[in-house]
Design a protein around this motif. Structure first.
Motif, PDB file in Angstrom:
ATOM      1  N   PHE A   1      -2.709  -7.701 -11.829  1.00  0.00           N
ATOM      2  CA  PHE A   1      -3.392  -6.959 -12.910  1.00  0.00           C
ATOM      3  C   PHE A   1      -3.053  -5.481 -12.775  1.00  0.00           C
ATOM      4  CE2 PHE A   1      -6.764  -4.984 -10.342  1.00  0.00           C
ATOM      5  CZ  PHE A   1      -6.731  -5.775  -9.197  1.00  0.00           C
ATOM      6  N   MET A   2      -3.223  -4.747 -13.863  1.00  0.00           N
ATOM      7  CA  MET A   2      -2.875  -3.331 -13.838  1.00  0.00           C
ATOM      8  C   MET A   2      -3.679  -2.596 -12.766  1.00  0.00           C
ATOM      9  SD  MET A   2      -2.869  -0.425 -16.796  1.00  0.00           S
ATOM     10  CE  MET A   2      -1.259  -0.783 -17.444  1.00  0.00           C
ATOM     11  N   GLY A   3      -2.995  -1.902 -11.889  1.00  0.00           N
ATOM     12  CA  GLY A   3      -3.658  -1.139 -10.834  1.00  0.00           C
ATOM     13  C   GLY A   3      -3.667  -1.854  -9.493  1.00  0.00           C
ATOM     14  N   ASP A   4      -3.280  -3.154  -9.477  1.00  0.00           N
ATOM     15  CA  ASP A   4      -3.416  -3.927  -8.223  1.00  0.00           C
ATOM     16  C   ASP A   4      -2.539  -3.370  -7.095  1.00  0.00           C
ATOM     17  OD1 ASP A   4      -1.033  -4.782  -9.367  1.00  0.00           O
ATOM     18  OD2 ASP A   4      -1.357  -6.910  -8.940  1.00  0.00           O
ATOM     19  N   ASP A   5      -1.297  -3.012  -7.426  1.00  0.00           N
ATOM     20  CA  ASP A   5      -0.410  -2.494  -6.367  1.00  0.00           C
ATOM     21  C   ASP A   5      -0.977  -1.223  -5.745  1.00  0.00           C
ATOM     22  OD1 ASP A   5       1.458  -4.450  -6.332  1.00  0.00           O
ATOM     23  OD2 ASP A   5       2.755  -3.500  -7.842  1.00  0.00           O
ATOM     24  N   ALA A   6      -1.472  -0.343  -6.608  1.00  0.00           N
ATOM     25  CA  ALA A   6      -2.020   0.926  -6.104  1.00  0.00           C
ATOM     26  C   ALA A   6      -3.214   0.669  -5.177  1.00  0.00           C
ATOM     27  CB  ALA A   6      -2.437   1.811  -7.280  1.00  0.00           C
ATOM     28  N   LEU A   7      -4.052  -0.290  -5.536  1.00  0.00           N
ATOM     29  CA  LEU A   7      -5.233  -0.575  -4.708  1.00  0.00           C
ATOM     30  C   LEU A   7      -4.836  -1.139  -3.342  1.00  0.00           C
ATOM     31  CD1 LEU A   7      -7.817  -2.143  -7.213  1.00  0.00           C
ATOM     32  CD2 LEU A   7      -7.554   0.241  -6.531  1.00  0.00           C
ATOM     33  N   LYS A   8      -3.678  -1.824  -3.292  1.00  0.00           N
ATOM     34  CA  LYS A   8      -3.241  -2.415  -2.021  1.00  0.00           C
ATOM     35  C   LYS A   8      -2.570  -1.383  -1.113  1.00  0.00           C
ATOM     36  CE  LYS A   8      -2.088  -6.810  -4.183  1.00  0.00           C
ATOM     37  NZ  LYS A   8      -0.948  -7.696  -4.455  1.00  0.00           N
ATOM     38  N   LYS A   9      -2.185  -0.235  -1.692  1.00  0.00           N
ATOM     39  CA  LYS A   9      -1.370   0.719  -0.917  1.00  0.00           C
ATOM     40  C   LYS A   9      -2.064   2.058  -0.751  1.00  0.00           C
ATOM     41  CE  LYS A   9       2.906  -1.309  -2.641  1.00  0.00           C
ATOM     42  NZ  LYS A   9       3.798  -1.220  -3.806  1.00  0.00           N
ATOM     43  N   ILE A  10      -3.354   2.059  -0.583  1.00  0.00           N
ATOM     44  CA  ILE A  10      -4.061   3.336  -0.459  1.00  0.00           C
ATOM     45  C   ILE A  10      -3.871   3.905   0.939  1.00  0.00           C
ATOM     46  CG2 ILE A  10      -6.366   4.381  -0.403  1.00  0.00           C
ATOM     47  CD1 ILE A  10      -6.994   2.425  -2.735  1.00  0.00           C
ATOM     48  N   LYS A  11      -3.424   5.157   0.998  1.00  0.00           N
ATOM     49  CA  LYS A  11      -3.131   5.769   2.310  1.00  0.00           C
ATOM     50  C   LYS A  11      -4.360   6.425   2.910  1.00  0.00           C
ATOM     51  CE  LYS A  11       1.841   6.497   1.925  1.00  0.00           C
ATOM     52  NZ  LYS A  11       2.119   6.397   0.472  1.00  0.00           N
ATOM     53  N   GLU A  12      -5.117   7.138   2.068  1.00  0.00           N
ATOM     54  CA  GLU A  12      -6.313   7.820   2.578  1.00  0.00           C
ATOM     55  C   GLU A  12      -7.536   7.290   1.851  1.00  0.00           C
ATOM     56  OE1 GLU A  12      -5.765  12.026   2.269  1.00  0.00           O
ATOM     57  OE2 GLU A  12      -3.879  11.962   3.391  1.00  0.00           O
ATOM     58  N   PRO A  13      -8.092   6.183   2.384  1.00  0.00           N
ATOM     59  CA  PRO A  13      -9.181   5.543   1.645  1.00  0.00           C
ATOM     60  C   PRO A  13     -10.451   6.397   1.596  1.00  0.00           C
ATOM     61  CG  PRO A  13      -8.875   4.492   3.792  1.00  0.00           C
ATOM     62  CD  PRO A  13      -7.755   5.462   3.625  1.00  0.00           C
ATOM     63  N   GLU A  14     -11.172   6.261   0.492  1.00  0.00           N
ATOM     64  CA  GLU A  14     -12.511   6.829   0.383  1.00  0.00           C
ATOM     65  C   GLU A  14     -13.465   5.663   0.138  1.00  0.00           C
ATOM     66  OE1 GLU A  14     -12.444  11.259  -0.881  1.00  0.00           O
ATOM     67  OE2 GLU A  14     -12.034  10.039  -2.646  1.00  0.00           O
ATOM     68  N   TYR A  15     -14.725   5.864   0.513  1.00  0.00           N
ATOM     69  CA  TYR A  15     -15.692   4.775   0.497  1.00  0.00           C
ATOM     70  C   TYR A  15     -16.919   5.190  -0.309  1.00  0.00           C
ATOM     71  CZ  TYR A  15     -12.740   3.498   4.430  1.00  0.00           C
ATOM     72  OH  TYR A  15     -11.665   3.193   5.213  1.00  0.00           O
ATOM     73  N   THR A  16     -17.359   4.306  -1.202  1.00  0.00           N
ATOM     74  CA  THR A  16     -18.581   4.553  -1.974  1.00  0.00           C
ATOM     75  C   THR A  16     -19.687   3.658  -1.434  1.00  0.00           C
ATOM     76  OG1 THR A  16     -17.293   5.118  -3.929  1.00  0.00           O
ATOM     77  CG2 THR A  16     -19.598   4.521  -4.287  1.00  0.00           C
TER      78      THR A  16
END
Lengths: 425, 134
Positions: free
Chosen positions: A299-314
């Motif tokens: 789905f659109m955005g899936d690759d980006a979500l799998k490759k996050i270098k500096e994660p932030e947490y909510t």
């Protein structure tokens, strides 16, 4: 935004005549609260029921043989695997919550998708977002066989939320036993267009066809009712009359905001927005596989979500009293050593909850202590650069004050949204 | 929301631009927020009060009013020393909404200059200001 562009819902005059304090939200002038005040409105949704004008939200129809393929490519939820524990496919009469992302994995908007037929889907997005999401879907559809119609301002919506909702609705719909039969959370019946084959499934006592959906934005048992905008004022008044013995009140956006925050529901463009839609309390809207190592679909955005270098947490948080901080650029989250670790997304007071010793109770908790009369607790969401655990304490600091809060996995206890309908009649 | 014509703006108090009222009680001045302010703020759920003995200049914030929706400062309409605070607001902050000019009073002040209260607006001047704001 100049005054001319501010829109009104069909109930605008009614709100003013009934003493609502109004404010602009999502491009619409909407009630913040009515004469009885936001606190009473918030509490009524836990003990009786409340009615909200939500006609500012936008409806988009996606229709055609390729409708499901398009939604699977653009929507985070896997519509082929979203119903129940066994993750069966979405079927007519059921709904699913998810988000539309861009190719960076950032949120364009969140939405509830309802399957009317396997080739017809109704999408509800936030106020003012109809045009943008419809355009996005059209762009993505390319030459495929699907039609997208933005029905912004073409559909009226009323939310009736609270434990008495079904009893109140029973007074204004035809054959309520039949309508409510096996109506599970996140399902709907009927349709707002008289030409739809579903229209006969739910009609009000005067014959008005409505789509009745067991969804909402309060965390409490209740319904969203979609109808033609021409009928809305009449339906609103009819429901008020039917609810007068059930602790029924009209509610504004302030109560809606405190109720949804206490229910750990995000406000789009505030708690989710132009940053990656991951590491937040709403990961159930992502198509994770069982061991959460991958997604079950593209789905659109899936690759980006799998490759996050500096994660932030909510994370959700709960405070120790009702005092709030005001989210803003200068409002920060600090760790016990005083180091800045993030920002405050939402901070409101849930007026129905309070701490007794180590536990948080709601006025709706069946085991609440005798004479429990809570003043409320601050709660909301923070976004931080460090992984935190439930029970961790952080401080929220604005220009005015510093408050200590605890990272939690849930906020208001004893919510009713998922109760079996047969126990609510 | 109250229409301007519906606001209760008594004649026996004077009004600050920041929507506090002040009543001259002889030696001291009683201060609260007016009907317009309480209507705009909505349900007051918490009042943060100063300590007796604190002193503030005119225009300084001396406390906060927390409504369901927001947190707002309350400003000193005149310079002076706090000689009493309305302790009832700790348990029943809604008095600020229900009886803004009576049991919903917030502080009592010994003014540095007893004549400073006369620089504030009377009800008709305040009403004129509100109409200009709309």
């Amino acid at each position: 935004m100049n005054k001319k562009q501010i829109k009104k819902t069909p109930l605008h005059d009614w709100h003013l005549e009934h003493g609502a304090n109004m404010a602009v939200f999502g491009g619409y002038e909407m009630p913040l609260w009515y004469l009885s005040g936001a606190k009473r409105e918030h509490l009524a949704v836990l003990t009786g029921a409340g009615m909200f004008d939500t006609s500012h939200m936008a409806v988009i129809m996606v229709e055609g043989p390729d409708a499901l393929t398009l939604l699977q490519a653009c929507f985070t939820k896997d519509l082929d695997a979203c119903i129940g524990k066994d993750k069966t496919p979405l079927v007519p009469g059921r709904c699913a919550y998810g988000a539309f992302l861009d190719d960076m994995g950032h949120v364009r908007d969140d939405s509830v998708v309802s399957q009317v037929t396997p080739e017809i889907y109704m999408i509800v997005v936030n106020a003012g977002m109809g045009e943008q999401i419809a355009r996005h879907l059209k762009d993505q559809a390319g030459g495929s066989n699907v039609e997208i119609h933005d029905l912004t301002d073409g559909v009226g919506k009323i939310d009736i939320q609270g434990p008495m909702s079904a009893r109140i609705l029973a007074g204004i719909i035809r054959e309520p036993e039949l309508v409510f039969d096996r109506m599970v959370y996140f399902s709907f019946k009927g349709f707002f267009d008289d030409d739809s084959p579903l229209a006969d499934a739910v009609r009000l006592s005067d014959g008005t066809p409505v789509m009745l959906s067991r969804t909402g934005y309060t965390g409490e048992f209740g319904f969203e009712i979609f109808m033609s905008p021409y009928h809305i004022e009449h339906v609103w008044k009819m429901a008020l009359e039917a609810g007068k013995d059930f602790g029924f009140v009209t509610c504004g956006l302030a109560a809606r905001d405190s109720l949804r925050a206490g229910a750990v529901l995000p406000l789009s463009h505030q708690d989710i927005g132009p940053w990656p839609f991951i590491n937040n309390p709403w990961s159930f809207a992502l198509p994770f596989n069982d061991d959460r190592t991958d997604f079950t679909k593209k789905f659109m955005g899936d690759d980006a979500l799998k490759k996050i270098k500096e994660p932030e947490y909510t994370y959700p948080f709960t405070g120790f009293d009702l005092r709030k901080v005001s989210p803003g650029d200068s409002t920060v989250v600090t760790d016990p050593d005083g180091a800045k670790i993030g920002i405050v997304l939402t901070c409101v007071t849930d007026m129905a909850i309070g701490r007794v010793k180590e536990r948080i109770y709601s006025i709706a908790s069946p085991d609440k202590p005798d004479e429990f009369n809570p003043k409320g607790l601050s709660c909301g969401f923070v976004r931080v650069t460090r992984k935190l655990s439930v029970g961790d304490t952080v401080e929220l600091k604005d220009g005015r004050r510093t408050i200590k809060v605890v990272i939690v996995d849930d906020i208001r206890p004893a919510r009713t949204a998922r109760r079996a309908i047969k126990n609510m009649l | 929301m109250k229409e301007i014509e519906e606001l209760f703006l008594p004649d026996n108090v004077r009004y600050a631009e920041s929507h506090e009222w002040t009543r001259d009680d002889g030696a001291n001045i009683t201060i609260g927020i007016n009907d317009y302010a309480q209507d705009q703020l909505g349900d007051i759920v918490f009042v943060e009060l100063p300590d007796v003995g604190d002193t503030f200049e005119k225009g300084e914030d001396f406390g906060t009013l927390e409504s369901v929706k927001s947190v707002s400062e309350i400003y000193m309409p005149v310079s002076g020393e706090i000689i009493a605070i309305n302790k009832a607001l700790e348990e029943t902050p809604e008095l600020v909404n229900e009886e803004p000019y009576n049991n919903g009073w917030i502080i009592e002040v010994k003014p540095n200059d007893p004549d400073e209260i006369n620089t504030l607006m009377d009800s008709s001047e305040y009403l004129k200001m509100l109409k200009g704001e709309e």
